[in-house]
Design a protein around this motif. Structure first.
Motif, mmCIF file in Angstrom:
data_model
loop_
_atom_site.group_PDB
_atom_site.id
_atom_site.type_symbol
_atom_site.label_atom_id
_atom_site.label_comp_id
_atom_site.label_asym_id
_atom_site.label_seq_id
_atom_site.Cartn_x
_atom_site.Cartn_y
_atom_site.Cartn_z
ATOM 1 N N VAL A 82 34.258 -37.756 53.878
ATOM 2 C CA VAL A 82 32.810 -37.648 54.019
ATOM 3 C C VAL A 82 32.396 -36.474 54.898
ATOM 4 N N GLN A 123 24.115 -41.492 45.871
ATOM 5 C CA GLN A 123 25.450 -40.913 45.713
ATOM 6 C C GLN A 123 26.392 -41.381 46.820
ATOM 7 N N ARG A 128 29.652 -43.821 46.184
ATOM 8 C CA ARG A 128 30.981 -43.233 46.347
ATOM 9 C C ARG A 128 31.682 -43.692 47.626
ATOM 10 N N TYR A 129 30.880 -44.004 48.673
ATOM 11 C CA TYR A 129 31.495 -44.374 49.943
ATOM 12 C C TYR A 129 31.158 -45.803 50.377
ATOM 13 N N LEU A 150 31.441 -33.844 46.485
ATOM 14 C CA LEU A 150 31.057 -35.189 46.055
ATOM 15 C C LEU A 150 31.769 -35.594 44.769
ATOM 16 N N GLU A 151 31.913 -34.655 43.856
ATOM 17 C CA GLU A 151 32.556 -34.957 42.564
ATOM 18 C C GLU A 151 33.981 -35.461 42.772
ATOM 19 N N THR A 195 35.058 -36.768 45.605
ATOM 20 C CA THR A 195 35.012 -37.803 46.640
ATOM 21 C C THR A 195 35.996 -37.494 47.771
ATOM 22 N N THR A 196 35.831 -36.318 48.343
ATOM 23 C CA THR A 196 36.656 -35.933 49.492
ATOM 24 C C THR A 196 36.218 -36.717 50.729
#
Length: 636
Positions: free
Chosen positions: A478, A384, A388-389, A472-473, A475-476
């Protein structure tokens, strides 16, 4: 206990007869006591293997200074009666729960804490290098993930064998065999270069390492009384819970700079370094083998190397036939009679028996649900954060650190919370805690003492898990999911450790087997859940997936209240059943011994008719003699 006082005692009290002040209140009145009353003052003595109760003179009649009155005594007798029998106080005089001094207990717990790190480390150190493994072996990611599933399946069944073996033969042989298998598997994994070998050797690696989980909790039950068990369980849980969080960091660093094969060299070296001081210096603790530690182990595999060498030197100083040697042999025989470790093939079905107890079955089921929440977060965290990152192996591994720190803090702090709640309930019930001999939990609500802290802690963990999912959904930044990961490790993983402590408390007869039952259920469920978690993430998204699992905990939370309400009743029924089974075994052994003695008597005095028929031939002390009929002599 109070009864009618003798008339002589009444007349002496009314006349104000002077009595020597050096005598105790009980001694002052003994000359006028009835014979029936004197018999009750005899101090009871029992063999050292059992707890005893000694009656001694109590305080001067009047207000009772003891803040914890004996529940068996009538309060009116204790406070207002002049009967001296009402002033007898009950003092525990049984053996100590363990004879190991605090320094030795700390040494033992320190060693098993590092041992508990091995199995979860092995399972999770592999996560950051899955992409590299699939690429080097030319297989798909799903096939690489299959090595995780097979590892967890073997992780479920391995403790069922090691737990039963450790309860029967001792903790030392179980630990040593477990880690020797593990070292051999790591050697093969470090040298292999094909997928089939990786799959098989990962299962062998799991078989070697996973047995230590059940054994670690069992060692704590061997050396710690219930009132202090939470603290020691906290340290052991710290080692077990740090593994899933710190090992991905280690795996990421090693995989980034040395290659993924070097991970298995690291596991081999770590275990070898641990095994050397364990074999040399850590004593046997299994209560079926050494009791409370006062009984010397009879088998060499239960002895430390240091004790074994000392024993050989002592035998050289005392040659065979000497008085010292005869005394040592006599003492060894007596100890061997008290504790005879029975070596047998481990029975995995003993683990299944634990699950079918109503209280333990419910407790293990709920603990498995808690386990699924945090193990699924660990299994998906790397992919994940990478997706995402855009993190590499090392950066992904570092993302496990907040979770690991939370697990470590939880293990230490929540163990002390358990001990505090135990003391609080004991004080509320008027029970004096016996830190030396341990407490009788027959009438103590141990379920409430262990589960009350779970409710608020797990509630916070549920909220944190849902927050982590939607962070996570969306994507704030980290920092958001990382902070929430710390809370998840602190509360969700910590709650699972509290549940494991209660499992050991509820099954003191075979704690390693009880923990193995927990391991069996949670690892099988974990293997199944990790197999389809990717499908859930693809269809539901990370937000709803990790909202679903915490809500499962909320839906089934009434199990906690049911255990606190019905748990003592179920525990009493199990204890009565064990008592009946023990009596049946003892009766069976007694009958077998009687039959053996009878057959021995028959063989030592067998009677045969002589050929002439006018006499009997009898074996006396191994020599046949012919006993003639009446009026005849005796020949040989």
């Amino acid at each position: 206990m109070s009864g009618s006082r003798p008339s002589s005692l009444t007349s002496e009290a009314s006349a104000g007869r002077a009595v020597d002040s050096s005598n105790s209140p009980l001694q002052e009145q003994q000359p006028t006591r009835a014979p029936a009353q004197e018999k009750e003052d005899v101090i009871s003595t029992i063999s050292p293997s059992n707890d005893t109760t000694t009656y001694r003179p109590g305080p001067v009649p009047g207000p009772n200074p003891n803040p914890d009155p004996d529940p068996d005594l009538d309060p009116t007798d204790m406070n207002g009666s002049q009967d001296p029998e009402a002033n007898l106080t009950r003092l525990s005089s049984g053996p100590a729960y363990t004879v190991f001094p605090p320094s030795t207990r700390k040494w033992i717990v320190t060693m098993i804490t590092f041992a508990g790190f091995i199995s979860p480390m092995t399972a999770n150190i592999y996560f950051p290098v899955l992409d590299a493994v699939a690429r080097d072996l030319n297989v798909s990611i799903s096939k690489a993930n299959l090595t995780l599933t097979t590892y967890m399946i073997m992780q479920a069944f391995s403790p069922t064998l090691y737990g039963d073996f450790g309860d029967a033969a001792g903790r030392r042989p179980a630990f040593i065999i477990s880690f020797i298998v593990y070292i051999c598997a790591n050697l093969g994994l470090a040298l292999q270069k094909n997928y089939a070998a990786l799959l098989v050797l990962r299962m062998l690696q799991s078989f070697g390492s996973s047995g230590s989980l059940a054994l670690c909790y069992a060692v704590v039950a061997d050396v710690a009384v219930s009132a202090e068990r939470g603290k020691y369980m906290g340290f052991v849980s710290a080692g077990i819970n740090i593994g899933p969080s710190l090992s991905p960091v280690i795996g990421g660093v090693i995989g980034q700079y040395l290659g993924w094969h070097a991970i298995f060299w690291f596991c081999l070296i770590y275990t070898g370094v641990w095994l050397v001081p364990y074999i040399l210096l850590v004593p046997e603790t299994c209560r079926n083998v050494v009791g409370n530690g006062s009984t010397k182990p009879q088998a060499w595999w239960n002895m430390t190397v240091v004790d074994y060498v000392k024993g050989r030197k002592r035998r050289r100083r005392h040659p065979p036939g000497s008085k010292e040697e005869e005394e040592e042999e006599k003492e060894a025989k007596l100890q061997a009679e008290r504790t005879k470790p029975k070596l047998r093939f481990p029975n995995p079905f003993n683990t299944l028996k634990v699950v079918f107890n109503p209280d333990l079955g419910l407790l293990i089921s709920y603990g498995t649900m808690v386990y699924l929440v945090f193990i699924l977060i660990c299994a998906t965290l790397g992919t994940q954060f990478a997706d995402r990152y855009g993190y590499n192996q090392l950066e992904t591994g570092l993302c496990y650190l907040p979770y690991g720190i939370g697990c470590t803090v939880a293990a230490v702090v929540q163990g002390r919370i358990l001990d505090w709640n135990y003391r609080r309930l004991a004080k509320k019930m008027g029970m004096t805690i016996d830190y030396k001999r341990g407490d009788d939990l027959t009438k103590f609500p141990i379920e409430r003492a262990r589960l009350q802290p779970v409710i608020p802690i797990l509630g916070i963990g549920v909220v944190a898990t849902i927050g982590y999912a939607w962070a996570l959904e969306t994507t704030t930044h980290v920092a958001g999911p990382l902070v929430l990961l710390f809370v998840v490790g602190l509360c969700v993983t910590g709650s699972f450790s509290l549940v494991n402590t209660l499992v050991v408390d509820l099954y003191p007869e075979a704690p390693a087997t009880a923990v193995a039952a927990t391991n069996l259920v949670r690892c099988l469920c974990g293997a199944g859940a990790t197999a389809f978690i990717e499908a859930m993430l693809q269809k539901m998204g990370v937000g709803w997936t990790f909202t679903f699992w915490p809500l499962v905990l909320v839906v089934f939370s009434p199990i906690i209240y049911l255990l606190m309400a019905r748990g003592p009743e179920w525990r009493a029924q199990r204890k009565a059943r064990f008592q009946r089974e023990r009596e049946r075994r003892e009766q069976k052994e007694k009958s077998a011994n009687e039959e053996s003695l009878e057959s021995s008597d028959n063989s030592s005095a067998s009677v045969e008719k002589t050929e002439e028929g006018d006499g009997e031939k009898r074996m006396v002390d191994g020599i046949f003699v012919t006993e003639a009929k009446k009026g005849q002599g005796l020949s040989s």
